[in-house]
Design a protein around this motif. Structure first.
Motif, PDB file in Angstrom:
ATOM      1  N   VAL A 344      22.689  40.641  59.198  1.00  0.00           N
ATOM      2  CA  VAL A 344      23.418  39.960  58.133  1.00  0.00           C
ATOM      3  C   VAL A 344      23.898  38.587  58.619  1.00  0.00           C
ATOM      4  N   SER A 345      24.446  38.554  59.863  1.00  0.00           N
ATOM      5  CA  SER A 345      24.954  37.248  60.296  1.00  0.00           C
ATOM      6  C   SER A 345      23.802  36.290  60.577  1.00  0.00           C
ATOM      7  N   ASN A 346      22.687  36.810  61.114  1.00  0.00           N
ATOM      8  CA  ASN A 346      21.519  35.950  61.357  1.00  0.00           C
ATOM      9  C   ASN A 346      20.989  35.350  60.069  1.00  0.00           C
ATOM     10  N   VAL A 347      20.837  36.244  59.054  1.00  0.00           N
ATOM     11  CA  VAL A 347      20.274  35.779  57.792  1.00  0.00           C
ATOM     12  C   VAL A 347      21.199  34.744  57.143  1.00  0.00           C
ATOM     13  N   SER A 348      22.494  35.002  57.207  1.00  0.00           N
ATOM     14  CA  SER A 348      23.421  34.055  56.587  1.00  0.00           C
ATOM     15  C   SER A 348      23.267  32.677  57.226  1.00  0.00           C
ATOM     16  N   HIS A 349      23.157  32.684  58.545  1.00  0.00           N
ATOM     17  CA  HIS A 349      22.946  31.424  59.246  1.00  0.00           C
ATOM     18  C   HIS A 349      21.671  30.759  58.798  1.00  0.00           C
ATOM     19  N   GLU A 350      20.629  31.561  58.741  1.00  0.00           N
ATOM     20  CA  GLU A 350      19.317  30.998  58.428  1.00  0.00           C
ATOM     21  C   GLU A 350      19.234  30.446  57.015  1.00  0.00           C
ATOM     22  N   LEU A 351      20.023  31.057  56.127  1.00  0.00           N
ATOM     23  CA  LEU A 351      20.037  30.554  54.752  1.00  0.00           C
ATOM     24  C   LEU A 351      20.845  29.257  54.669  1.00  0.00           C
ATOM     25  N   ARG A 352      21.925  29.237  55.439  1.00  0.00           N
ATOM     26  CA  ARG A 352      22.835  28.106  55.323  1.00  0.00           C
ATOM     27  C   ARG A 352      22.225  26.798  55.847  1.00  0.00           C
ATOM     28  N   THR A 353      21.527  26.882  56.978  1.00  0.00           N
ATOM     29  CA  THR A 353      21.002  25.654  57.593  1.00  0.00           C
ATOM     30  C   THR A 353      20.018  24.915  56.683  1.00  0.00           C
ATOM     31  N   PRO A 354      18.953  25.549  56.197  1.00  0.00           N
ATOM     32  CA  PRO A 354      18.046  24.774  55.331  1.00  0.00           C
ATOM     33  C   PRO A 354      18.733  24.299  54.060  1.00  0.00           C
ATOM     34  N   LEU A 355      19.623  25.103  53.518  1.00  0.00           N
ATOM     35  CA  LEU A 355      20.303  24.688  52.289  1.00  0.00           C
ATOM     36  C   LEU A 355      21.139  23.433  52.536  1.00  0.00           C
TER      37      LEU A 355
END
Ligand code: ADP
Length: 575
Positions: A344-355
């Motif tokens: 969950v924390s990895n995915v949140s990070h990964e979503l936030r950066t490109p956005l």
């Protein structure tokens, strides 16, 4: 346009739902394991323990019940023996002489009775005129028999004294009176039984007593033995179970201290009777014994206890096994829960950066500050690239949730796989070169068309290429090779990156698994990519393999059969 081929809101909601479903399913499995493997045997154990506490008492109850049953059987045996003896005596009585016959007539008639009833040793008639005794003539040559005969003649006087009261008594009984005592034969001590009766046609005040004495051999081997066998067989025929043994003995100390059966059923063997009963009317001085053949009521009770212990042992083992199993399941669940929270924390990070990047560059463009078209192009490209990363990530998550929910379907279509690989790589070529990678592409164009799910195979390739780019540091190299070998299509993705330790190589295909390498830790990822690649490959009837040396690089080889199995053209469910 990007969101159109990535995820709609409802799809994202579905994904969330499927995750709670997975959690619920695991909890259910945990509860089921706990229930079946621990609680059930534990409950059974408690129950058995409880009954065990009362078992000692129950053993006694069982023993007492058996003994009661034995007593009843012995009472019945006694009744039967008496009845037979009475019948024999009464049959003989019918041929008895009258006290008014003369002595010769009396002797003749008594001899006739002896001739008709070879089971009688002696017969006698006592009346006002005296005592007439006749014995089986053919046995008179036997010393013991003759002695017995003489003894009887010498000792008849008691009848003169007690005859009257005996007659009164016999009138009251209305049946013969059978008594007996020890006697001798050539084979040793034995028992002589006498049945005394009155003659029915005579008036009550006449002191006349008839009597027959049973041959000891007949008594033991025919009368007693017959009834005992009958009783023993009746038990085994009616109820099955443990066969009974019965016997008749004289508990007189003169007959020896140890019990010597006078007559016994075949299965008596040695040992003491479980229950005994003295003959209390006829055949006084004799007793009957009964027991189980080869076992005892106490032994039966013990068997019961042993059986309970065995069950207790098995149940205890089951409980221990259940606990071990539960511990295994629980630790597995906990590890998975940890992986999920990392995810969950990895995915949140990964979503936030490109956005954030997309927003930043879009806003900059919107402000109109960028003048050179070259710069603009560069910003557009970044926006596109970041959107593509988002797309790939969201596609992975959606695929994963479909697989977990068992709803993932593949659509197989005849495909020129070389073209599919080339097209997929084309959209990455720029990114690959931009990141300073040396890119080597070796695609065999003469490959047959194969039935595959294009989107899925492209996604598998994208995942492998992305990993190669993510996990390379100093030597930036990416090689993609497509060729045919022994009827199998092979797609290789190779890098000269950080590599994977041997112990991790089998685990990286599991969901959420990420190696402990610091670079991996610092690189965004969900741990889903390779598990999807494996699912996709297996759905195509193929397999995925990895060769890797830490610090040197990795090579992932995806093998596909040239003809995919027809059965897999339809839905393929998650394993
Ligand atoms: P992630 O999102 O973490 O990349 P993957 O399932 O794609 O998830 O990969 C699982 C793990 O396998 C990665 O976290 C990484 O540790 C390891 N891995 C995958 N591909 C490579 C590679 N080419 N080189 C080194 N390690 C790799």
């Amino acid at each position: 346009m990007l969101w159109a081929d990535t995820a709609s809101y409802s799809e994202v909601k579905m994904k969330l739902k499927s995750r709670t479903f997975i959690g619920g399913f695991n909890r259910f499995r945990l509860m089921l394991t706990l229930g079946l493997a621990v609680l059930l045997p534990a409950a059974a154990l408690i129950y058995v323990n409880f009954s065990q506490l009362r078992a000692f008492e129950r053993d006694k109850v069982l023993e007492a019940a058996i003994h009661r049953d034995f007593q009843d059987r012995l009472a019945l045996t006694e009744k039967k023996i008496n009845k037979r003896a009475f019948t024999l005596a009464e049959e003989a009585r019918d041929f008895f002489p009258s006290p008014d016959d003369d002595i010769h007539e009396k002797e003749r008639k008594l001899d006739l009775v002896l001739a008709k009833s070879p089971w009688l040793a002696h017969v006698f008639l006592f009346d006002e005129k005296g005592f007439v005794l006749r014995s089986q003539p053919q046995q008179m040559s036997d010393k013991y028999f003759r002695d017995e005969h003489d003894h009887l003649i010498e000792n008849y006087h008691w009848m003169t004294m007690e005859g009257k009261s005996s007659v009164v008594d016999l009138h009251k009984r209305a049946r013969p009176n059978i008594y007996g005592g020890p006697t001798k034969r050539s084979y040793g001590e034995t028992y002589l039984a006498t049945a005394m009766f009155i003659l029915p046609q005579l008036p009550k005040d006449r002191v006349v007593i008839g009597g027959v004495m049973f041959d000891p051999c007949f008594l033991r081997q025919t009368l007693f033995s017959g009834v005992l066998d009958e009783m023993a067989n009746e038990q085994s025929n009616n109820q099955g179970g443990n066969p009974l043994a019965l016997m008749i003995y004289a508990p007189d100390p003169e007959m020896g201290k140890e019990i010597k059966p006078l007559s016994a059923t075949a299965g008596w063997g040695d040992g003491k009777p479980e229950v005994m009963r003295k003959f209390d009317d006829s055949f006084r001085g004799l007793a009957m014994g009964i027991k189980y053949q080869g076992t005892s009521a106490a032994a039966l009770g013990q068997t019961l206890v042993h059986r309970s212990f065995l069950i207790l042992g098995i149940l205890s083992l089951m409980i221990i096994g259940g606990l071990v199993l539960t511990k295994h399941v629980v630790s597995k669940e906990m590890a998975l829960a940890r992986l999920k929270s990392d995810f969950v924390s990895n995915v949140s990070h990964e979503l936030r950066t490109p956005l954030a990047l997309i927003r930043l560059y879009a806003e900059t463009l919107e402000l109109g500050r960028i003048t050179t078209s070259e710069k603009k192009q560069q910003y557009y490209r970044i926006i596109r690239k970041e959107s593509e990363r988002l797309t790939a990530l969201i596609n992975n998550i959606l695929d994963f949730s479909r697989i977990e929910a068992g709803r993932k379907e593949y659509e197989f279509r005849e495909t020129d796989i070389a073209e599919l690989v080339r097209n997929t790589l084309d959209s990455y070529r720029y990114q690959i070169e931009q990141q300073g990678f040396e890119f080597e592409e070796d695609i065999d164009s003469n490959l047959p068309a194969v039935p595959v799910d294009r989107e899925a195979i492209a996604r598998a390739l994208v995942n492998l290429v992305n990993n190669a780019l993510k996990y390379s540091t100093d030597e930036k190299f990416l090689g993609v090779k497509l060729y045919r070998e022994n009827g199998v299509l092979k797609l290789e993705v190779m890098d000269h990156g950080i590599g994977i330790a041997r112990r991790d190589q089998s685990k990286i295909f599991e969901k959420f698994y990420r190696t402990g390498d610091p670079l991996v830790h610092n690189t965004k990822g969900s741990g889903l990519g390779l598990s999807l690649v494996r699912h996709i490959t297996q759905a195509h009837g193929g397999e995925i393999a990895v060769e890797s040396i830490p610090g040197k690089g990795s090579k992932f080889t995806l093998s596909l059969p040239v003809t995919s199995p027809i059965s897999q053209r339809s839905a393929v469910q998650s394993a």
